[in-house]
Design a protein around this motif. Structure first.
Motif, PDB file in Angstrom:
ATOM      1  N   THR A 160      59.882  60.043  19.850  1.00 16.94           N
ATOM      2  CA  THR A 160      59.765  60.318  21.272  1.00 16.94           C
ATOM      3  C   THR A 160      60.272  59.096  22.005  1.00 16.94           C
ATOM      4  N   PHE A 161      61.141  59.309  22.939  1.00 21.22           N
ATOM      5  CA  PHE A 161      61.733  58.174  23.626  1.00 21.22           C
ATOM      6  C   PHE A 161      60.913  57.852  24.857  1.00 21.22           C
ATOM      7  N   PHE A 162      60.325  56.677  24.880  1.00 22.82           N
ATOM      8  CA  PHE A 162      59.541  56.261  26.034  1.00 22.82           C
ATOM      9  C   PHE A 162      60.414  55.405  26.937  1.00 22.82           C
ATOM     10  N   CYS A 163      60.467  55.774  28.171  1.00 22.20           N
ATOM     11  CA  CYS A 163      61.253  55.016  29.135  1.00 22.20           C
ATOM     12  C   CYS A 163      60.656  53.613  29.274  1.00 22.20           C
ATOM     13  N   SER A 164      61.512  52.624  29.399  1.00 24.66           N
ATOM     14  CA  SER A 164      61.019  51.247  29.403  1.00 24.66           C
ATOM     15  C   SER A 164      60.005  50.997  30.507  1.00 24.66           C
ATOM     16  N   ASN A 165      60.212  51.634  31.657  1.00 25.30           N
ATOM     17  CA  ASN A 165      59.288  51.324  32.744  1.00 25.30           C
ATOM     18  C   ASN A 165      57.983  52.103  32.652  1.00 25.30           C
ATOM     19  N   ILE A 216      51.815  47.260  39.831  1.00 26.54           N
ATOM     20  CA  ILE A 216      53.182  47.431  39.338  1.00 26.54           C
ATOM     21  C   ILE A 216      53.116  48.051  37.939  1.00 26.54           C
ATOM     22  N   GLY A 217      53.938  49.064  37.702  1.00 29.03           N
ATOM     23  CA  GLY A 217      53.983  49.698  36.382  1.00 29.03           C
ATOM     24  C   GLY A 217      53.108  50.924  36.252  1.00 29.03           C
TER      25      GLY A 217
END
Lengths: 499, 181
Positions: free
Chosen positions: B44-49, B83-84
């Protein structure tokens, strides 16, 4: 079935916990009741649970009882959502939190019209909300529809999802290499995907074990998705289409000629974001697969501009062998402002040994309920049930509807959220008007009354903690097979597991 | 396949799969769907942000932005968002009625929000296909609609206003060109 033992012991305790509500004092009569508002929701799918959730949040005195004919809650989230869509099922966490609310109770294995009548519920509760959805199918009404090997998509979906009503369906997946799916909506795409998907991938889902075994032995290599209209009018959504177009080892066939658009099509594309994105995906898929070598892959054929006119038997005379299709073209429907398919008089036969009709679910009426047979819904005004579909219909006091029974079998899980908000807003509005404040001698008993009815009739219901036992056993069995759960699929076993 | 899962979805996944936790059995119910999907697909590809852990963000823990939520009745609530953090989480932490049926796994449209200012909308990363697929089905979709689980707090979003759809069903901004969906 379902009457294994007398009233659950917890119910006896509840009879003591919920004394009859006190009569109104004259001072209270001027304002909406501060006493409990007794609400019964019939059906525990998304529409039912969202209604319960909004009701509990919107009225501090609401006591909500959810009844369902199945011992298991969550409706089509459990028995409709495809096993390879686990993320869609996460919503059950939210519904479980609703069921855990002190003011909410679940009564599974209680059937409206058999175990308890609508009139009994209306006498017992201030508010009855019908959320029992659509548990039947629309019919094509064409010759040969009763041939063996023809099933509704609903039956097939319930079968692979382990619904206790369909565990014995046993569709024959080994006597043919071709299946025809009539319809191009999301359910049609679901059943096509399950037929074509690699079984090693399905093995990691909560698909019923007997269905996985049958699919492992399946000889079906070609699936035809047949639609009366064109690619612009395909009823699926981009998510489901993207998924089926991306299946491993499946070659997609789309005729380029079918992708040619007319001005009316372009107008539809301009006016609908979904149509635009679906059409783009189909166009890209047609180009991507063009001229590619099939190399023994399974095949998915999109068949546009065709409508079924009859089912033809195979040599044995009892099993389906082909579908006769009439070519169609699109004509403007002046009234509705949309394009409709009309026959051209040209016919062709499509050979197959399995047909799945995905032409729509259908709701069923119960005794004492106004019902629009043509539209398959309960006539309503913002969720308030109307006495008929005529213009001079009156509102049925205390009776409401939500979900597919209210608006027809369309939309996704989340559609029921907004549908429930509207119905609950109507209930709260009516409560503010004091519509549920009857004279003191006619106060509704609510939960206490329901439990008395069930006890009198010796109905064994399954409470939410009974479902939690089923849930726990399914998950434990699933762990042994590296699956999220192994569904218990027969009525008796489900009821036994709830003990 | 899930192209991007919010920090909320990732958190549910981590809780469900954390080794040696007594609560594993009870947590499995909460995230069995996500875990089975990940186990089954193996990637599963987790977006960096959206992939920041608490330790990754320790230096940012003080940094917060101001976001105003306009609820379904038109009432405004100003909240501070680290943030995040996703706007879905921010809403839940501040008792704002924003549904999250799929818990941030990009499988529903219930956390649909409307960015009321086009300039802020244009500062957001483009929605991935999976988000657009869900936005197709969102109630009261507008040109500046996004899913709350995919809008992640970043410094340039300070001062952003988000409307919940019921209050802004007919919300539209004339005379501007937003990034196309």
């Amino acid at each position: 079935m379902g009457r294994v033992r007398p009233l659950h012991h917890a119910a006896r305790r509840l009879l003591l916990l919920f004394p009859r509500p006190r009569a109104f004092s004259s001072a209270a009569a001027a304002a909406p009741s501060r006493e409990p508002l007794h609400v019964c929701v019939v059906g525990s799918g998304p529409a039912g649970f969202y209604t319960a959730d909004k009701m509990l949040k919107g009225h501090e005195g609401a006591q909500v009882d959810i009844i369902d004919r199945l011992p298991t809650p969550f409706g089509l989230v459990r028995s409709g959502v495809a096993p390879d869509h686990p993320e869609t099922k996460i919503v059950v966490n939210q519904f479980s939190r609703v069921a855990a609310n002190d003011r909410c109770q679940f009564y599974g294995n209680v059937t409206l019209g058999r175990d308890v009548s609508l009139s009994e519920l209306r006498k017992t509760y201030d508010v009855v909300v019908l959320a029992y959805g659509a548990e039947s199918d629309r019919s094509l009404g064409i010759p040969g529809e009763d041939l063996r090997g023809i099933h509704s998509a609903r039956e097939f979906v319930w079968w692979y999802n382990g619904h206790p009503d369909m565990c014995n369906l046993a569709p024959d997946l080994q006597s043919t290499d071709s299946a025809v799916v009539l319809g191009q909506g999301n359910v049609a795409l679901d059943v096509a995907r399950i037929l074509l998907r690699c079984t090693s991938e399905l093995a990691a889902t909560d698909i019923a074990d007997y269905a996985l075994d049958a699919l492992r032995g399946s000889t079906i290599k070609k699936v035809y998705l047949v639609g009366r209209r064109g690619p612009v009018q395909a009823a699926c959504t981009a998510k489901e289409l993207r998924e089926i177009l991306g299946l491993k080892n499946v070659h997609v066939f789309i005729k380029e000629a079918d992708l040619v658009t007319l001005p009316a099509d372009e107008e539809e594309i301009r006016n609908s974001r979904i149509k635009r994105r679906v059409y783009e995906l189909l166009s890209k898929a047609a180009i991507a697969h063009k001229g590619k070598n099939n190399n023994g892959q399974k095949e998915l054929h999109f068949v546009f501009f065709r409508r079924p006119t009859r089912f033809l038997p195979s040599e044995d005379g009892v099993t389906v062998g082909a579908v006769q299709l009439e070519k169609t073209c699109l004509k403007d429907d002046g009234v509705a402002g949309k394009q409709v398919a009309v026959g051209t008089g040209e016919f062709e036969d499509l050979k197959c040994g399995l047909v799945l009709k995905s032409i729509g679910y259908k709701s069923l009426p119960v005794e004492g309920l106004p019902f629009d047979k043509y539209r398959g819904i309960v006539p309503n005004l913002k969720g308030r049930v109307l006495s008929s579909e005529s213009e001079n219909a009156t509102v049925e006091p205390g009776l409401y509807v939500v979900g597919w029974l209210k608006r027809g079998p369309t939309g996704i899980v989340a559609t029921n959220l907004h549908c429930a908000e509207e119905t609950v807003a109507s209930i709260l509005e009516d409560d503010k008007k004091g519509l549920f404040m009857g004279p003191s001698d006619s106060k509704k008993q609510g939960r206490r009354g329901l439990l008395e009815i069930l006890e009198q009739k010796n109905i064994r219901f399954v409470p939410f903690d009974g479902w939690e036992k089923i849930d726990s056993k399914e998950k434990m069995a699933g762990e042994l097979k590296n699956k999220p759960r192994e569904k218990i699929t027969t009525w008796n076993e489900i009821l036994m597991a709830s003990n | 396949m899930l192209a991007r899962v919010s920090r909320l979805g990732l958190h549910a996944l981590r809780r469900a799969t954390a080794p040696g936790q007594n609560s594993l059995a009870s947590r499995r119910h909460e995230a069995e769907a996500v875990t089975s999907h990940v186990n089954h697909l193996g990637k599963t590809f987790f977006c960096s942000n959206t992939n920041a852990t608490s330790s990754d963000r320790s230096s940012e823990s003080e940094a917060k932005i101001s976001v105003t939520f306009v609820d379904k009745d038109g009432e405004e609530k100003l909240v501070k968002v680290p943030i995040g953090m996703s706007m879905l989480e921010a809403a839940h932490e501040n008792d704002i009625e924003l549904e999250g049926a799929c818990e941030g796994s990009l499988a529903c449209s219930t956390c649909h929000v409307i960015v009321t200012d086009v300039d802020y909308y244009n500062k957001l990363e483009d929605p991935v296909d999976e988000e657009n697929d869900m936005l197709d089905l969102a109630f009261g979709l507008t040109e500046t609609s996004r899913l709350g689980c995919q809008v992640i707090a970043s410094p340039e979003l300070d001062g952003m206003r988000l409307a919940l759809p019921s209050a802004t069903r007919n919300f539209a901004v004339d005379g501007y060109v937003a990034k196309s969906h």
